[in-house]
Design a protein around this motif. Structure first.
Motif, PDB file in Angstrom:
ATOM      1  N   LEU A 227      36.128  69.365 -21.823  1.00 20.16           N
ATOM      2  CA  LEU A 227      36.389  70.345 -20.850  1.00 20.16           C
ATOM      3  C   LEU A 227      36.936  71.918 -21.481  1.00 20.16           C
ATOM      4  O   LEU A 227      36.456  72.941 -21.172  1.00 20.16           O
ATOM      5  CB  LEU A 227      37.533  69.927 -19.924  1.00 20.16           C
ATOM      6  N   VAL A 228      37.804  71.837 -22.574  1.00 15.52           N
ATOM      7  CA  VAL A 228      37.976  72.915 -23.147  1.00 15.52           C
ATOM      8  C   VAL A 228      36.880  73.711 -23.696  1.00 15.52           C
ATOM      9  O   VAL A 228      36.772  74.968 -23.655  1.00 15.52           O
ATOM     10  CB  VAL A 228      39.187  72.728 -24.337  1.00 15.52           C
ATOM     11  N   ARG A 229      36.030  72.816 -24.470  1.00 17.36           N
ATOM     12  CA  ARG A 229      34.874  73.645 -25.104  1.00 17.36           C
ATOM     13  C   ARG A 229      34.013  74.153 -23.968  1.00 17.36           C
ATOM     14  O   ARG A 229      33.795  75.335 -24.301  1.00 17.36           O
ATOM     15  CB  ARG A 229      33.971  72.462 -25.834  1.00 17.36           C
ATOM     16  N   GLY A 230      34.102  73.641 -22.745  1.00 16.59           N
ATOM     17  CA  GLY A 230      33.110  74.203 -21.887  1.00 16.59           C
ATOM     18  C   GLY A 230      33.596  75.399 -21.380  1.00 16.59           C
ATOM     19  O   GLY A 230      33.231  76.505 -20.963  1.00 16.59           O
ATOM     20  N   VAL A 231      35.060  75.362 -20.979  1.00 15.84           N
ATOM     21  CA  VAL A 231      35.781  76.774 -20.705  1.00 15.84           C
ATOM     22  C   VAL A 231      35.558  77.836 -21.727  1.00 15.84           C
ATOM     23  O   VAL A 231      35.575  78.781 -21.331  1.00 15.84           O
ATOM     24  CB  VAL A 231      37.362  76.419 -20.391  1.00 15.84           C
ATOM     25  N   VAL A 232      35.909  77.421 -22.831  1.00 16.47           N
ATOM     26  CA  VAL A 232      35.448  78.534 -23.960  1.00 16.47           C
ATOM     27  C   VAL A 232      33.933  79.386 -24.067  1.00 16.47           C
ATOM     28  O   VAL A 232      34.073  80.380 -24.300  1.00 16.47           O
ATOM     29  CB  VAL A 232      35.874  77.806 -25.390  1.00 16.47           C
ATOM     30  N   ALA A 233      32.969  78.196 -23.946  1.00 15.93           N
ATOM     31  CA  ALA A 233      31.794  78.541 -23.819  1.00 15.93           C
ATOM     32  C   ALA A 233      31.791  79.618 -22.652  1.00 15.93           C
ATOM     33  O   ALA A 233      30.918  80.750 -22.799  1.00 15.93           O
ATOM     34  CB  ALA A 233      30.715  77.345 -23.629  1.00 15.93           C
TER      35      ALA A 233
END
Length: 293
Positions: A227-233
């Motif tokens: 989830l965090v990786r998606g938000v950062v992307a």
């Protein structure tokens, strides 16, 4: 392709060619360095204060037995290092980590990946499973629990939302699982040497429930990381579309295939935008003494 490569771990031939780790879509490098320093200072004060109270209560020897405090120490270490690197970038237009060995660069990437994941797990586990009426029974308990189990996630969100740090590499996931598994060793060593479980759900007497907790936390790490990786992307895509960060195809300074010479010319991005039009050019020797022309 090998299972592990520096490129897969986010460490290219030229580390961080777009200076994402030391810039922000909203703040100038100087402001970002200052904010990171404040987080580092407050988290350090939290660690020292909690340690002091633990020692006074006779519990100092178990201070580093708790995952909460271990993750807070890691967060403090990251923000201290990130603040120093960002100050160098704000002053000289580059920062020392880009010239250090790949191992240190990779460790920086791994530490950053834990800073944006572990605090969120700590917050969820504490407030969902461990909090009680004692959490706010005294002024000190209220401050300590807010600082350790709430503000830690605020610090993580700062790094996720308000910096240009790129998405963490997928290879960080198994390494985070290894770190979590390593903590189990710490917890059971603590029980063997001090006679108590740092977290009640780690008691083997709970049988299958213990396995469920362990698997659940590991699955939670993977879920939070994703989830965090998606938000950062998404944040990175927004920054590029809004002109606050240049895309990799825009001919960034120090591209992945470009070696860093002893003397090179680089352009310092416009404050808070990532653009370089009209910005002063800095001739940098790589030592930190730059001349603006």
């Amino acid at each position: 392709m090998p299972l592990f490569s520096w490129a897969h771990f986010g460490v290219e031939h030229t580390f961080d060619p777009q200076y994402k780790f030391v810039s922000s879509p909203l703040f100038s490098p100087s402001v970002l360095a200052g904010l990171r320093s404040l987080v580092a200072l407050y988290s350090l004060c939290t660690i020292c204060t909690v340690l002091g109270f633990d020692v006074a209560a006779g519990d100092g020897k178990s201070f580093l037995s708790y995952f909460t405090l271990l993750s807070l120490v890691g967060l403090c270490a990251y923000y201290c290092a990130a603040a120093v690197q960002t100050f160098f970038y704000a002053r000289y237009g580059r920062y020392p980590l880009r010239r250090w060995p790949r191992l240190l660069q990779g460790l920086h990437v791994l530490l950053q990946s834990t800073v944006i994941v572990f605090p969120i797990i700590v917050t969820i586990v504490y407030w969902a499973l461990l909090s009680s009426g004692e959490s706010f029974s005294t002024t000190y308990n209220s401050w300590a629990n807010i600082s350790q189990h709430a503000l830690n996630s605020v610090y993580a969100l700062f790094e996720i939302l308000l910096t240009n740090a790129p998405p963490a590499p997928w290879l960080a996931v198994p390494l985070q699982i290894v770190l979590l598994a390593g903590y189990l060793g710490v917890a059971y060593i603590t029980h063997a040497t001090q006679g108590f479980y740092t977290y009640s759900f780690l008691d083997p007497a709970k049988g299958p429930i213990l396995a469920a907790y362990i698997i659940g936390i590991a699955a939670g790490d993977i879920l939070v990381f994703t989830l965090v990786r998606g938000v950062v992307a998404l944040r990175q895509r927004w920054a590029i579309r809004s002109g606050r960060l240049r895309s990799a195809s825009d001919g960034e300074v120090g591209g992945a295939g470009e070696a860093i010479d002893e003397w090179e010319e680089i352009e310092r991005p416009v404050m808070g935008s990532g653009k370089t039009e009209g910005a002063p050019r800095v001739i940098d020797s790589g030592v930190g003494e730059g001349e603006v022309v």
